[in-house]
Motif scaffolding. Sequence first.
Motif, short mmCIF file in Angstrom:
data_model
loop_
_atom_site.label_atom_id
_atom_site.label_comp_id
_atom_site.label_asym_id
_atom_site.label_seq_id
_atom_site.Cartn_x
_atom_site.Cartn_y
_atom_site.Cartn_z
N PRO A 249 0.41 -12.51 7.87
CA PRO A 249 0.04 -10.92 7.91
C PRO A 249 1.88 -10.57 7.69
O PRO A 249 2.21 -9.63 7.19
CB PRO A 249 -0.15 -9.96 8.10
N LYS A 250 2.81 -11.34 8.78
CA LYS A 250 4.25 -10.39 8.69
C LYS A 250 4.86 -10.90 7.61
O LYS A 250 5.12 -10.25 6.52
CB LYS A 250 4.83 -11.48 9.99
N GLU A 251 3.91 -12.08 6.17
CA GLU A 251 5.05 -12.43 5.11
C GLU A 251 3.90 -11.71 4.19
O GLU A 251 4.12 -12.18 2.69
CB GLU A 251 4.86 -13.53 5.38
N ASN A 252 2.87 -10.90 4.25
CA ASN A 252 1.96 -10.38 3.03
C ASN A 252 1.42 -9.34 2.95
O ASN A 252 0.88 -8.57 4.30
CB ASN A 252 0.10 -11.27 3.10
N PRO A 253 3.23 -8.34 2.88
CA PRO A 253 3.12 -6.77 3.56
C PRO A 253 1.58 -6.36 2.22
O PRO A 253 1.59 -6.72 1.12
CB PRO A 253 4.79 -6.68 2.68
N GLU A 254 0.78 -5.38 2.32
CA GLU A 254 -0.14 -5.07 1.95
C GLU A 254 0.27 -3.68 1.70
O GLU A 254 -0.06 -2.57 2.55
CB GLU A 254 -1.53 -4.88 2.89
N GLU A 255 0.19 -2.75 0.40
CA GLU A 255 0.49 -1.65 0.36
C GLU A 255 -0.83 -0.22 0.75
O GLU A 255 -2.26 -0.60 0.81
CB GLU A 255 0.34 -0.60 -0.85
N TYR A 256 -0.45 0.51 1.68
CA TYR A 256 -1.82 1.41 2.02
C TYR A 256 -1.17 3.11 1.69
O TYR A 256 -0.17 3.41 1.18
CB TYR A 256 -2.20 1.61 3.07
N HIS A 257 -2.14 3.58 1.33
CA HIS A 257 -2.07 5.52 0.79
C HIS A 257 -3.47 5.76 2.50
O HIS A 257 -4.47 5.79 2.03
CB HIS A 257 -2.15 6.27 -0.10
N ILE A 258 -2.88 6.86 2.89
CA ILE A 258 -3.69 7.73 3.87
C ILE A 258 -4.08 9.14 3.43
O ILE A 258 -2.50 9.55 3.44
CB ILE A 258 -3.34 7.54 5.67
N ARG A 259 -4.46 9.55 3.20
CA ARG A 259 -4.56 11.56 2.96
C ARG A 259 -4.07 11.98 4.42
O ARG A 259 -4.33 11.30 5.23
CB ARG A 259 -5.72 11.54 2.09
N GLN A 260 -3.43 12.79 3.79
CA GLN A 260 -2.99 14.03 4.80
C GLN A 260 -4.32 14.19 5.96
O GLN A 260 -4.25 14.42 6.91
CB GLN A 260 -2.22 15.29 4.66
N HIS A 261 -5.28 14.82 5.27
CA HIS A 261 -6.21 15.64 5.27
C HIS A 261 -7.03 14.84 6.22
O HIS A 261 -7.48 14.18 7.33
CB HIS A 261 -7.70 15.87 4.18
#
Length: 340
Positions: free
Chosen positions: A225-237
């Motif tokens: 996982p340290k060599e595999n960044p994954e993009e995330y999105h979390i809503r404010q709510h």
Amino acid sequence: MKAGVMDFYLPENLNANLPPEKRGLKRDQVRLMTLSRKTGEIQHDRFDHLPYFLQPGDLIILNNSRTIPASLQGDCIREGVQILPRVEIRLARRIFDDTWDALIIANSVRMGDVLHFSEKLTATVIAEIDTSPLKTIKFNKGGSELLNLIYILGAPIRYEYIEQPWDLNYYQNVFATHPGSVEMPSAGRAFSWELLFDLKKKGIQVDFIQLHTGLSYLLEDHVDPKENPEEYHIRQHTMEQILKAHSSGKKVIAVGTTVVRALESAARNEELSGATNLYIDQDSSLKIVDGIITGFHEPRASHLDMLTAFLPKHHLFHAYQQAIHEGYLWHEFGDMNLII
């Protein structure tokens, strides 16, 4: 093998090679092993009984990313001459609308080679990645046009324990809405609409984040996982709901190791969107996640290190030995584990 990663013998017959629906089960009728974080106590049950293990006000966080058919077959062309027919290309992560890192299952493919998928779709190898078998490829299409062609031409990524191809629908979570994961966020597979309704009827909250999962294997190796960044999105709510539940003494339950990484990264960085390569192990202090719903992980998989942040390694090892003895099934079509 990393020193902290747990090793054990997994009998081959415990690799789930059929979707539950092909074994005569509904997707929420797979087995469920629950583990107590405090005592390591083990209970054996069924996944559709999940509401009985949670309390009103607890909050389940799911990943709503949708699986794409990320395995493509293409001819490799060099200087106008076909040098390899029908090479498998596994998309690993999106870089731009027309550019992906990919695993090409052929050692001889090199920079400048053209991958011919159809009359409409080709890609050029534009870069090799140091210390990784991944290569960067640039398609002749981008955006929604590229995604549409991937859906037409591609197939779900399938590993050797899955003996025959299955339709993409078997690799989708029922609540998934945003295409982008190259492998199914499989911890959410056992949730049905009926189970989600039962959870809400009991007062258990359900919310979603988005994280497009990458490849879990690079040829013979687990992805670090340290060599595999994954993009995330979390809503404010969503984050407000998480913090409210956490501060009021209710449990925040992450569905999948990638959800744990995303939530804990957001808590540490105070950023609701970004890329996470956070590595969690027994020395990590979890800030907002209280429990996890996950499948069973292979020997030496880095995900096992993450689980030791929830309970001591000896409890985890004992539980996995029990799971093997009881005949639980592994991988994306297998059984489930709740640690709470």
